[in-house]
Enzyme design. Structure first.
Site, PDB file in Angstrom:
ATOM      1  N   PHE B  39       0.845  -1.197   0.000  1.00 46.22           N
ATOM      2  CA  PHE B  39       0.000   0.000   0.000  1.00 46.22           C
ATOM      3  C   PHE B  39       0.880   1.247   0.000  1.00 46.22           C
ATOM      4  O   PHE B  39       1.715   1.427   0.889  1.00 46.22           O
ATOM      5  CB  PHE B  39      -0.919  -0.007   1.225  1.00 46.22           C
ATOM      6  CG  PHE B  39      -1.907  -1.148   1.210  1.00 46.22           C
ATOM      7  CD1 PHE B  39      -3.180  -0.976   0.694  1.00 46.22           C
ATOM      8  CD2 PHE B  39      -1.556  -2.403   1.705  1.00 46.22           C
ATOM      9  CE1 PHE B  39      -4.083  -2.025   0.673  1.00 46.22           C
ATOM     10  CE2 PHE B  39      -2.465  -3.457   1.683  1.00 46.22           C
ATOM     11  CZ  PHE B  39      -3.732  -3.277   1.163  1.00 46.22           C
ATOM     12  N   ILE B  77       2.210  -1.722   4.540  1.00 46.90           N
ATOM     13  CA  ILE B  77       2.000  -0.279   4.377  1.00 46.90           C
ATOM     14  C   ILE B  77       3.374   0.376   4.307  1.00 46.90           C
ATOM     15  O   ILE B  77       4.223   0.130   5.159  1.00 46.90           O
ATOM     16  CB  ILE B  77       1.222   0.272   5.585  1.00 46.90           C
ATOM     17  CG1 ILE B  77      -0.209  -0.274   5.584  1.00 46.90           C
ATOM     18  CG2 ILE B  77       1.215   1.780   5.585  1.00 46.90           C
ATOM     19  CD1 ILE B  77      -0.982   0.107   6.819  1.00 46.90           C
ATOM     20  N   CYS B  78       3.572   1.204   3.307  1.00 42.61           N
ATOM     21  CA  CYS B  78       4.868   1.883   3.157  1.00 42.61           C
ATOM     22  C   CYS B  78       5.082   2.873   4.295  1.00 42.61           C
ATOM     23  O   CYS B  78       4.234   3.744   4.540  1.00 42.61           O
ATOM     24  CB  CYS B  78       4.931   2.633   1.832  1.00 42.61           C
ATOM     25  SG  CYS B  78       6.369   3.728   1.761  1.00 42.61           S
ATOM     26  N   ILE B  79       6.209   2.743   4.952  1.00 41.50           N
ATOM     27  CA  ILE B  79       6.451   3.576   6.142  1.00 41.50           C
ATOM     28  C   ILE B  79       6.570   5.062   5.796  1.00 41.50           C
ATOM     29  O   ILE B  79       5.997   5.911   6.499  1.00 41.50           O
ATOM     30  CB  ILE B  79       7.684   3.087   6.938  1.00 41.50           C
ATOM     31  CG1 ILE B  79       7.816   3.864   8.246  1.00 41.50           C
ATOM     32  CG2 ILE B  79       8.980   3.167   6.122  1.00 41.50           C
ATOM     33  CD1 ILE B  79       8.634   3.173   9.297  1.00 41.50           C
ATOM     34  N   ALA B  82       3.203   6.347   5.019  1.00 39.89           N
ATOM     35  CA  ALA B  82       2.367   6.276   6.222  1.00 39.89           C
ATOM     36  C   ALA B  82       2.693   7.410   7.187  1.00 39.89           C
ATOM     37  O   ALA B  82       1.796   8.011   7.784  1.00 39.89           O
ATOM     38  CB  ALA B  82       2.557   4.931   6.907  1.00 39.89           C
TER      39      ALA B  82
END
Lengths: 134, 130, 102
Positions: B39, B77-79, B82
């Site tokens: 994501f 989820i891409c940090i 995010a």
């Protein structure tokens, strides 16, 4: 790890949406995986590498200089579509001077931008194994 | 076939997360493997547990979470994306000195390398976005 | 190597669809999903482009997206095939790679 042909396709102008910036972040990370990476700039994507970007009037960080670092990571296949430039009244002279140093050729500075016509771009796309578009 | 899916838009705003969910279900039903779902951009909002849509609407985040539980999916989820958008797991919230975390069960936060690695490992990589 | 091109933009609103048609190679497949499904209908400003693409490419439309936009399958251009999500999955198997035209 296997080597695959990765292409990152950029079709949007920078700043209006976050895609160009976050695409560049993906491209930089991909360098660490020693894959066969190329970038395509078509449609409004060509504005991402336009020279003279000045963002002081919009309150955003100008990240265009980061494209100049790509050569240091051996990401040097930046395919720019001739027709996309022409449709927008642009030429190669309107783009940043992006280069890389070829260590196998006495560190000669070589252009990273490759101007290709639409048919060639289609041919390059057809050879890819992973295409990630933004 | 082994798939990596990339989802680039938030739930409800754009159809891409709905389409990806339907695609993932259809692929799993045919016996394919979903190696990873990554994501990115506003797509990270698919991982919040603090979504409360009207009762007659679908619950996209929950559907991903449940699909992950059923099929042991790796939802990442891409940090970097995010952090910009306020998606936090407990560790990240602590590190950033935030007073809450909001990630839903079944998702994990990790780096962009997970997308590239997913592209290398999978037979097919599909991007769902705007 | 054949590629599945996935388009999700209405050709009446954005250039993504046109750009896809300009870059797809002979033997490739094109799948219209989400808002792009409206491009599958015959007798539109765009239908000639699809008919031209059909000469050397396969063109598909996701049936759920067509129906959601009030369009029945008898409206689609001759030669365009309606598929469900299972058919979408099969198209990704039958082609070596995919490219999304966002």
């Amino acid at each position: 790890m296997a080597t695959k042909k990765f292409m990152f396709v950029n079709r949007k102008a920078p700043y209006g949406t976050v895609y160009a910036l976050e695409s560049l972040e993906v491209v930089l990370i991909s360098a660490a995986f020693e894959q066969d990476v190329s970038l395509a700039f078509i449609d409004d994507g060509v504005y991402q590498i336009a020279k003279g970007q000045d963002t002081t009037g919009i309150g955003q960080k100008n990240f265009s200089a980061t494209y100049k670092a790509l050569g240091d990571y051996e990401i040097n296949k930046l395919y720019v579509e001739k027709e996309s430039l022409e449709e927008r009244g642009l030429t190669l002279d309107d783009l940043m001077d992006l280069t890389w140093e070829d260590e196998d050729d006495d560190y000669e500075e070589k252009p990273s931008i490759h101007l290709v016509d639409r048919a060639d771009m289609a041919g390059i796309m057809a050879q890819q194994e992973v295409v990630i578009s933004f | 076939m082994k798939y990596t899916l990339m989802i680039n838009e938030g739930p409800y705003q754009h159809q891409s997360s709905d389409t990806a969910l339907q695609f993932a279900r259809a692929a799993l039903e045919k016996g394919h493997e979903i190696y990873r779902v990554f994501f990115y951009h506003d797509g990270v909002n698919n991982g919040t547990r603090l979504s409360a849509p009207p009762q007659d609407d679908r619950q996209i985040q929950k559907e991903w979470s449940e699909l992950a539980k059923q099929h042991d999916l790796d939802l990442v989820i891409c940090i970097a994306a995010a952090q910009r958008r306020g998606l936090m797991d407990a560790d990240e919230a602590k590190r950033q000195g935030m007073d809450a975390d909001n990630i839903i069960e079944g998702f994990r936060i990790s780096g962009l390398g997970q997308l590239i690695e997913g592209g290398i490992q999978a037979d097919r990589t599909l991007v769902f976005g705007d | 190597m054949a590629m599945l091109h996935i388009v999700n933009k209405s050709p009446f609103e954005r250039v993504a669809f046109e750009s896809c048609l300009n870059h797809a190679s002979a033997g490739d497949s094109i799948l219209m999903i989400e808002d792009a499904a409206v491009g599958a209908v015959k007798n539109t400003r765009f239908s000639e482009s699809i008919e031209a693409a059909l000469k050397d490419k396969s063109v598909y439309v996701l049936s759920g997206d067509l129906a959601a936009r009030g369009l029945s399958e008898d409206r689609i251009i001759t030669g365009v095939t309606a598929v469900d999500y299972a058919g979408f999955v099969d198209l990704t198997v039958d082609n070596d790679t995919t490219q999304s035209w966002l």
